[in-house]
Design a protein around this motif. Sequence first.
Motif, mmCIF file in Angstrom:
data_model
loop_
_atom_site.group_PDB
_atom_site.id
_atom_site.type_symbol
_atom_site.label_atom_id
_atom_site.label_comp_id
_atom_site.label_asym_id
_atom_site.label_seq_id
_atom_site.Cartn_x
_atom_site.Cartn_y
_atom_site.Cartn_z
ATOM 1 N N LEU A 154 0.834 -1.199 0.000
ATOM 2 C CA LEU A 154 0.000 0.000 0.000
ATOM 3 C C LEU A 154 0.869 1.250 0.000
ATOM 4 C CD1 LEU A 154 -2.862 1.377 0.542
ATOM 5 C CD2 LEU A 154 -2.214 1.282 2.965
ATOM 6 N N PRO A 155 0.644 2.179 -0.945
ATOM 7 C CA PRO A 155 1.400 3.440 -0.895
ATOM 8 C C PRO A 155 0.983 4.275 0.315
ATOM 9 C CG PRO A 155 0.396 3.075 -3.068
ATOM 10 C CD PRO A 155 -0.220 2.075 -2.131
ATOM 11 N N GLU A 156 1.922 5.040 0.840
ATOM 12 C CA GLU A 156 1.608 5.913 1.964
ATOM 13 C C GLU A 156 0.605 6.994 1.575
ATOM 14 O OE1 GLU A 156 2.437 5.830 5.145
ATOM 15 O OE2 GLU A 156 3.508 3.928 4.871
ATOM 16 N N PHE A 157 0.548 7.325 0.284
ATOM 17 C CA PHE A 157 -0.307 8.414 -0.192
ATOM 18 C C PHE A 157 -1.664 7.919 -0.682
ATOM 19 C CE2 PHE A 157 2.622 7.083 -3.564
ATOM 20 C CZ PHE A 157 1.729 6.684 -4.547
ATOM 21 N N TRP A 158 -2.062 6.749 -0.319
ATOM 22 C CA TRP A 158 -3.291 6.153 -0.867
ATOM 23 C C TRP A 158 -4.075 5.500 0.268
ATOM 24 C CZ3 TRP A 158 -6.362 1.973 -1.746
ATOM 25 C CH2 TRP A 158 -7.141 1.959 -2.917
ATOM 26 N N GLY A 159 -5.417 5.636 0.222
ATOM 27 C CA GLY A 159 -6.224 5.000 1.262
ATOM 28 C C GLY A 159 -7.684 5.391 1.166
ATOM 29 N N GLY A 160 -8.411 5.112 2.236
ATOM 30 C CA GLY A 160 -9.854 5.284 2.213
ATOM 31 C C GLY A 160 -10.341 6.508 2.966
ATOM 32 N N TRP A 161 -11.470 7.017 2.496
ATOM 33 C CA TRP A 161 -12.235 8.054 3.186
ATOM 34 C C TRP A 161 -13.592 7.484 3.573
ATOM 35 C CZ3 TRP A 161 -10.361 12.623 4.747
ATOM 36 C CH2 TRP A 161 -9.266 13.187 4.086
ATOM 37 N N ARG A 162 -14.072 7.879 4.724
ATOM 38 C CA ARG A 162 -15.414 7.491 5.167
ATOM 39 C C ARG A 162 -16.262 8.751 5.321
ATOM 40 N NH1 ARG A 162 -14.062 5.357 9.489
ATOM 41 N NH2 ARG A 162 -14.127 3.129 8.929
ATOM 42 N N VAL A 163 -17.455 8.728 4.741
ATOM 43 C CA VAL A 163 -18.416 9.806 4.931
ATOM 44 C C VAL A 163 -19.393 9.365 6.010
ATOM 45 C CG1 VAL A 163 -20.165 11.255 3.854
ATOM 46 C CG2 VAL A 163 -18.172 10.516 2.524
ATOM 47 N N VAL A 164 -19.367 10.055 7.137
ATOM 48 C CA VAL A 164 -20.251 9.756 8.274
ATOM 49 C C VAL A 164 -21.467 10.665 8.147
ATOM 50 C CG1 VAL A 164 -20.429 9.626 10.782
ATOM 51 C CG2 VAL A 164 -18.224 9.201 9.663
ATOM 52 N N PRO A 165 -22.642 10.117 7.838
ATOM 53 C CA PRO A 165 -23.758 10.979 7.426
ATOM 54 C C PRO A 165 -24.437 11.729 8.557
ATOM 55 C CG PRO A 165 -24.450 8.688 7.431
ATOM 56 C CD PRO A 165 -22.975 8.689 7.716
ATOM 57 N N ASP A 166 -24.825 12.958 8.252
ATOM 58 C CA ASP A 166 -25.746 13.736 9.075
ATOM 59 C C ASP A 166 -27.122 13.795 8.417
ATOM 60 O OD1 ASP A 166 -23.869 14.503 11.082
ATOM 61 O OD2 ASP A 166 -23.075 16.005 9.709
ATOM 62 N N GLU A 167 -27.130 13.568 7.099
ATOM 63 C CA GLU A 167 -28.367 13.652 6.324
ATOM 64 C C GLU A 167 -28.313 12.625 5.196
ATOM 65 O OE1 GLU A 167 -30.648 16.809 3.315
ATOM 66 O OE2 GLU A 167 -28.964 17.479 4.562
#
Length: 232
Positions: A182-195
């Motif tokens: 895995l590159p250090e500059f690569w990975g996941g984002w999570r969107v934690v919903p409010d709506e």
Amino acid sequence: MDVVIPAPDKIKVTSHRQYHTPDPLDPLSTAPSPLDQFRAWFTEAQGAVLEPEAMSVSTTTAAGVPSSRFVLFKELDGRGFVFYTNYDSRKSRELLENPRAALAFYWREVHRQIRVVGRVEKVSKEQSEEYFKSRPLGSRLGAWASEQSTVVGEGEVKARLDQVRERFGVTDEAKDVVDVPLPEFWGGWRVVPDEVEFWSGQPSRLHDRVRYLRVEGSSESAPQWKIDRLSP
């Protein structure tokens, strides 16, 4: 759809498709949690929708300049919606400046849309590594070779890909046993919903819309939701 071109610099769409989704959508028929409702709809979309995991991600700079693009939704966990990307990309830079995002799914084949707004956070490195290892070899090499969102010259990406293949010892004979980390500059984002809003197409543009709003003061780990029907 009928399209009219009244002048060289104009386009007019003069007819509109009529939608009809037979399943009722109202606050009484939806799940108590939008994540559970999404799971139900996403499951139903399998086999009926060509690419149900395609979703738009909208971000903004600190100055409020918006941008949108389509990515692939990869996971729904107990907190929210996960996608993966280069952490140096435009979308990631904007998420670091303004850690909120909007998502949208449109499933034409079943006349449904889902809209999500929420706070973003990076997933753990362990989670990113687990997903990265599941990607095809070409995609793993591509993550290393692409300086996403930067200007490149003709042939530059291929040249970098050749360098990456050489760096990790990838040959046609050894391609199935090579470990590409895995590159250090690569990975996941999570969107934690409010709506979260669910949209179901109906005739005469009188569509069904049900919106979940996280109750103010309820935690992201154990949210409570206010569910309303919205006017079309």
